[in-house]
Write a protein that holds these residues in place. Sequence first.
Motif, PDB file in Angstrom:
ATOM      1  N   HIS A  54       0.838  -1.128  -0.094  1.00 41.80           N
ATOM      2  CA  HIS A  54       0.089   0.069  -0.036  1.00 41.80           C
ATOM      3  C   HIS A  54       0.865   1.168  -0.206  1.00 41.80           C
ATOM      4  O   HIS A  54       0.393   2.160   0.193  1.00 41.80           O
ATOM      5  N   LYS A  55       2.257   1.131  -0.185  1.00 43.48           N
ATOM      6  CA  LYS A  55       3.135   2.278  -0.078  1.00 43.48           C
ATOM      7  C   LYS A  55       2.542   3.370  -0.801  1.00 43.48           C
ATOM      8  O   LYS A  55       2.732   4.622  -0.429  1.00 43.48           O
ATOM      9  N   SER A  56       2.186   3.044  -2.098  1.00 46.06           N
ATOM     10  CA  SER A  56       1.903   4.360  -2.919  1.00 46.06           C
ATOM     11  C   SER A  56       0.199   4.935  -2.667  1.00 46.06           C
ATOM     12  O   SER A  56       0.160   5.892  -3.276  1.00 46.06           O
ATOM     13  N   ASP A  57      -0.204   4.144  -1.758  1.00 48.23           N
ATOM     14  CA  ASP A  57      -1.739   4.665  -1.341  1.00 48.23           C
ATOM     15  C   ASP A  57      -1.545   5.689  -0.224  1.00 48.23           C
ATOM     16  O   ASP A  57      -2.394   6.305   0.361  1.00 48.23           O
ATOM     17  N   LEU A  58      -0.382   5.508   0.404  1.00 43.41           N
ATOM     18  CA  LEU A  58      -0.519   6.413   1.895  1.00 43.41           C
ATOM     19  C   LEU A  58      -0.509   7.806   1.435  1.00 43.41           C
ATOM     20  O   LEU A  58      -0.142   8.443   0.449  1.00 43.41           O
ATOM     21  N   GLN A  59      -1.545   8.485   2.301  1.00 40.52           N
ATOM     22  CA  GLN A  59      -2.061   9.748   1.949  1.00 40.52           C
ATOM     23  C   GLN A  59      -0.736  10.943   2.880  1.00 40.52           C
ATOM     24  O   GLN A  59      -1.010  11.894   2.630  1.00 40.52           O
ATOM     25  N   LEU A  60       0.121  10.249   3.529  1.00 37.80           N
ATOM     26  CA  LEU A  60       0.919  11.277   4.028  1.00 37.80           C
ATOM     27  C   LEU A  60       2.316  10.624   3.975  1.00 37.80           C
ATOM     28  O   LEU A  60       2.693   9.260   3.852  1.00 37.80           O
ATOM     29  N   PRO A  61       3.242  11.491   4.082  1.00 42.43           N
ATOM     30  CA  PRO A  61       4.824  10.790   3.909  1.00 42.43           C
ATOM     31  C   PRO A  61       5.064   9.977   5.075  1.00 42.43           C
ATOM     32  O   PRO A  61       4.744  10.122   6.162  1.00 42.43           O
ATOM     33  N   LEU A  62       5.512   8.990   4.874  1.00 45.45           N
ATOM     34  CA  LEU A  62       6.087   7.856   5.723  1.00 45.45           C
ATOM     35  C   LEU A  62       7.599   8.212   6.168  1.00 45.45           C
ATOM     36  O   LEU A  62       8.238   8.230   5.598  1.00 45.45           O
ATOM     37  N   ILE A  63       7.665   8.187   7.521  1.00 45.56           N
ATOM     38  CA  ILE A  63       8.898   8.502   8.195  1.00 45.56           C
ATOM     39  C   ILE A  63       9.492   7.474   9.010  1.00 45.56           C
ATOM     40  O   ILE A  63       8.695   6.927  10.033  1.00 45.56           O
ATOM     41  N   SER A  64      10.333   6.747   8.593  1.00 42.25           N
ATOM     42  CA  SER A  64      10.898   5.448   9.282  1.00 42.25           C
ATOM     43  C   SER A  64      12.215   5.625   9.943  1.00 42.25           C
ATOM     44  O   SER A  64      12.637   4.927  10.797  1.00 42.25           O
ATOM     45  N   ARG A  65      12.772   6.658   9.697  1.00 39.13           N
ATOM     46  CA  ARG A  65      14.417   7.248  10.007  1.00 39.13           C
ATOM     47  C   ARG A  65      14.121   8.738  10.152  1.00 39.13           C
ATOM     48  O   ARG A  65      13.514   9.272   9.100  1.00 39.13           O
ATOM     49  N   ILE A  66      14.966   9.371  10.897  1.00 44.41           N
ATOM     50  CA  ILE A  66      14.569  10.795  11.053  1.00 44.41           C
ATOM     51  C   ILE A  66      15.895  11.299   9.903  1.00 44.41           C
ATOM     52  O   ILE A  66      16.937  11.205  10.382  1.00 44.41           O
ATOM     53  N   SER A  67      15.577  11.798   8.975  1.00 44.10           N
ATOM     54  CA  SER A  67      16.520  12.588   7.913  1.00 44.10           C
ATOM     55  C   SER A  67      16.798  13.725   8.511  1.00 44.10           C
ATOM     56  O   SER A  67      16.028  14.461   9.207  1.00 44.10           O
ATOM     57  N   SER A  68      17.731  14.492   7.834  1.00 33.12           N
ATOM     58  CA  SER A  68      18.046  15.876   8.319  1.00 33.12           C
ATOM     59  C   SER A  68      16.667  16.746   7.883  1.00 33.12           C
ATOM     60  O   SER A  68      16.305  17.825   8.638  1.00 33.12           O
ATOM     61  N   GLN A  69      15.894  16.671   6.941  1.00 36.41           N
ATOM     62  CA  GLN A  69      15.078  17.301   6.715  1.00 36.41           C
ATOM     63  C   GLN A  69      13.496  17.175   7.444  1.00 36.41           C
ATOM     64  O   GLN A  69      12.904  17.879   7.606  1.00 36.41           O
ATOM     65  N   ALA A  70      13.714  15.979   8.289  1.00 35.29           N
ATOM     66  CA  ALA A  70      12.369  15.607   8.983  1.00 35.29           C
ATOM     67  C   ALA A  70      12.694  16.121  10.481  1.00 35.29           C
ATOM     68  O   ALA A  70      11.744  16.295  11.110  1.00 35.29           O
ATOM     69  N   VAL A  71      13.818  16.692  10.637  1.00 31.43           N
ATOM     70  CA  VAL A  71      14.347  17.095  12.086  1.00 31.43           C
ATOM     71  C   VAL A  71      13.324  18.253  12.496  1.00 31.43           C
ATOM     72  O   VAL A  71      12.609  18.254  13.264  1.00 31.43           O
ATOM     73  N   GLN A  72      13.203  19.157  11.429  1.00 27.12           N
ATOM     74  CA  GLN A  72      12.220  20.455  11.887  1.00 27.12           C
ATOM     75  C   GLN A  72      10.952  20.011  12.220  1.00 27.12           C
ATOM     76  O   GLN A  72      10.323  20.336  12.945  1.00 27.12           O
ATOM     77  N   GLN A  73      10.392  18.963  11.230  1.00 23.86           N
ATOM     78  CA  GLN A  73       8.871  18.607  11.254  1.00 23.86           C
ATOM     79  C   GLN A  73       8.596  17.831  12.591  1.00 23.86           C
ATOM     80  O   GLN A  73       7.728  18.094  13.246  1.00 23.86           O
ATOM     81  N   LEU A  74       9.781  17.137  12.857  1.00 26.95           N
ATOM     82  CA  LEU A  74       9.331  16.272  14.187  1.00 26.95           C
ATOM     83  C   LEU A  74      10.010  16.803  15.563  1.00 26.95           C
ATOM     84  O   LEU A  74      10.288  16.253  16.353  1.00 26.95           O
ATOM     85  N   HIS A  75      10.408  18.183  15.288  1.00 26.57           N
ATOM     86  CA  HIS A  75      11.190  18.510  16.485  1.00 26.57           C
ATOM     87  C   HIS A  75      10.511  18.498  17.757  1.00 26.57           C
ATOM     88  O   HIS A  75      11.042  18.207  18.912  1.00 26.57           O
ATOM     89  N   LEU A  76       9.151  18.522  17.945  1.00 28.02           N
ATOM     90  CA  LEU A  76       8.819  18.404  19.094  1.00 28.02           C
ATOM     91  C   LEU A  76       8.469  16.996  19.618  1.00 28.02           C
ATOM     92  O   LEU A  76       8.569  16.843  20.900  1.00 28.02           O
ATOM     93  N   ASP A  77       8.666  15.967  18.822  1.00 27.26           N
ATOM     94  CA  ASP A  77       8.883  14.619  19.020  1.00 27.26           C
ATOM     95  C   ASP A  77      10.152  14.320  19.638  1.00 27.26           C
ATOM     96  O   ASP A  77      10.188  13.529  20.596  1.00 27.26           O
ATOM     97  N   ILE A  78      11.076  14.960  18.864  1.00 28.57           N
ATOM     98  CA  ILE A  78      12.404  14.795  19.335  1.00 28.57           C
ATOM     99  C   ILE A  78      12.593  15.347  20.830  1.00 28.57           C
ATOM    100  O   ILE A  78      13.401  14.616  21.476  1.00 28.57           O
TER     101      ILE A  78
END
Lengths: 404, 404
Positions: free
Chosen positions: B349-373
């Motif tokens: 179902h990878k291509s059907d997911l309606q939101l980006p799937l994050i399985s490892r924190i990449s450098s661009q995900a840091v900002q998006q996930l900063h509250l979780d981090i």
Amino acid sequence: MNATGVIVEYNPFHNGHAFHLEQAKKVSGADTVIAVMSGNFLQRGEPALVSKWKRAEMALKFGADILFELPYQFAVQQADIFASGAVSILEAAGCRSLCFGSESGNMESFHQTLSFLEEHNPVYQERVRLHLDSGFSYPKATSMAFLDLRPEDELVDLSKPNNILGFQYLRAASTQKSSMKLFTIARKSAGYHDEQFSSDSIASATSIRKALFSENGEIEYIRQYVPESTYQGLLQYREEFGGFHYWEQYWPFLKYRLVHLQPEELRGIYEMEEGLEHRFLAAAIQADSFQQFMEKIKTKRYTWTRLQRACIHILTNTKKTDMPNKPIKAKYLRLLGMSKNGREYLNRHKSDLQLPLISRISSQAVQQLHLDIKASRVYAMAIDGELQRTLLQKEFKQPPIMIN
Amino acid sequence: MNATGVIVEYNPFHNGHAFHLEQAKKVSGADTVIAVMSGNFLQRGEPALVSKWKRAEMALKFGADILFELPYQFAVQQADIFASGAVSILEAAGCRSLCFGSESGNMESFHQTLSFLEEHNPVYQERVRLHLDSGFSYPKATSMAFLDLRPEDELVDLSKPNNILGFQYLRAASTQKSSMKLFTIARKSAGYHDEQFSSDSIASATSIRKALFSENGEIEYIRQYVPESTYQGLLQYREEFGGFHYWEQYWPFLKYRLVHLQPEELRGIYEMEEGLEHRFLAAAIQADSFQQFMEKIKTKRYTWTRLQRACIHILTNTKKTDMPNKPIKAKYLRLLGMSKNGREYLNRHKSDLQLPLISRISSQAVQQLHLDIKASRVYAMAIDGELQRTLLQKEFKQPPIMIN
């Protein structure tokens, strides 16, 4: 009455300080000594061994007449701003003179050094810039620049810590057109940073602290280097609060801050230079102790002291906008304590004081003193349980210490 | 493949949860269960017993196929925003249905309740306002307003905690025009807040936690109420990290913040209502424990849960500007773990997911996930020494948990 001023940290008050107070009265002909003392955090970016109240008490018991607090804004600061705050307080308190200890011990040399540097200022500044650009720390760069100018022998050696401070006092007094006459007293025996005891009765505060924290650190061991009143005061504090204050006690709080602060928030903290924030954040995750942390962040460009001060500012959340970034004058006289003689001096000279005298924190003083209050609150966090509450409330409940 | 979604905290995963997962598959006809789970801090404003990674592992070992993290923005939140985030994640993951436990157990009643409240919305809102003005807390006021409208018997009792959450899920699904079909499963035996064990095998998470932290709290005691995999998982975590997480461990850090924060800084924290800040600041100085602190700040107007959440936000320095203040949709799918079946589902179902799937924190995900981090970093502060470093680094080093 004739007052002379001294600028101190008393961490803790020892025989060398007692000697200095005695000499200060002698050389200046004063009958009253006014000391301006750093609060709970010190210029080297460290917590004081014991609270400012206890340190005031120990000083009053051995020769000081009036203790004013050097506000956090000036106390946890580079030498020039530290000096400007301290000198302005002594001036505002009506001191006719200021006595400082130095390695040099020759006041005339200090005056010549000031003139020399003012005369050669453009070249000097250029040399400082050059050394900074080569990656040296600011104190190192200024000291190297001074040597580059090949001053004659009579000038003060500005690579020595007490000479540097003394020079800053003189410069601040000159800039502020202070009416105080400056005296310098040669420091006896112990160098500022000496870690070994080198005489029977005089030891540096550094060596005394080192002994107190050494593994089999028996407080008894320092007895010969401090007045009995200091010895008893330290014993009492340890009894009451379970020990002395030191950096590692604050490490969990500093680490907690560093692991969740955003780089842009860290950049807003005073003395955090551009680029340092990433270094701090990465090191915090890796380090298990303050010592480890410091070793990870240390570079040639910044002195240990400078980095420790930045850590204190993170701990107290002190922002660039909270602090003066150039030498300015103090705005209040915060009275920590006085002897009978000191009380008489304040009674007689009350109307001559050039700054408001604060002896209790009123509601309108809260805003003005908020950095000092904050620093005291953070300082208290090293202590556990109910005793912590005692320290937390001291800032509002403690009247000035009175010694008869 | 056909996935059904569940919204969980698993603190810890117990037999009631296992029963719910089993039933969820049954009633929905799904072959895959996707759980969206709160991270290290929970909706009630508490640290989770063990980290989200361990909780994900325990759930995967007993029936869940895919674990997504409910981001801090939604997890430490009031029910409506919590629900909106969770529902949007399950929808984006392609779930065809959503199964929730409730005291009611009757889906038709939930639908009727939603219609009823939408129909009577103006009167309902007016009643809510009235009760709020009388000083009741928001949950109490909504529950009273609901009763004021004298709904017929078939409607859901919205004073029960799981009914309230279920109702919010339904409302979020309706608002978001979700394609998921909703099912509700009657909760077995244990009430959400029950502190006593009331059956041989089913106990509430509250009673299990209570047993774990009771004075002679033997972990053995909870064995009959949790799957063996949970039991072993808890044992391992306690072995590895020296214990479970609980509020009092964070009290020194909360207190440290509160003793030096300025009122205006505190006002900027999420869920700090006007006027609450002075209450918090004064209580912090007085209290020697989190429990004491909570008792000092508690009033009729705010629920315990609400105040605890505000405390978590202070601890993580989460500002009003960091958080949604109304129900919105999630922006990413943070994968905590998957079973073999879950991996197959994601591959297909990878291509059907309606939101980006994050399985490892990449450098661009840091900002998006900063509250979780940030939340994970603060969560780690309860652990001492080198183990703390393990937890501090987990957010970046831990790949999704895989269970075969």
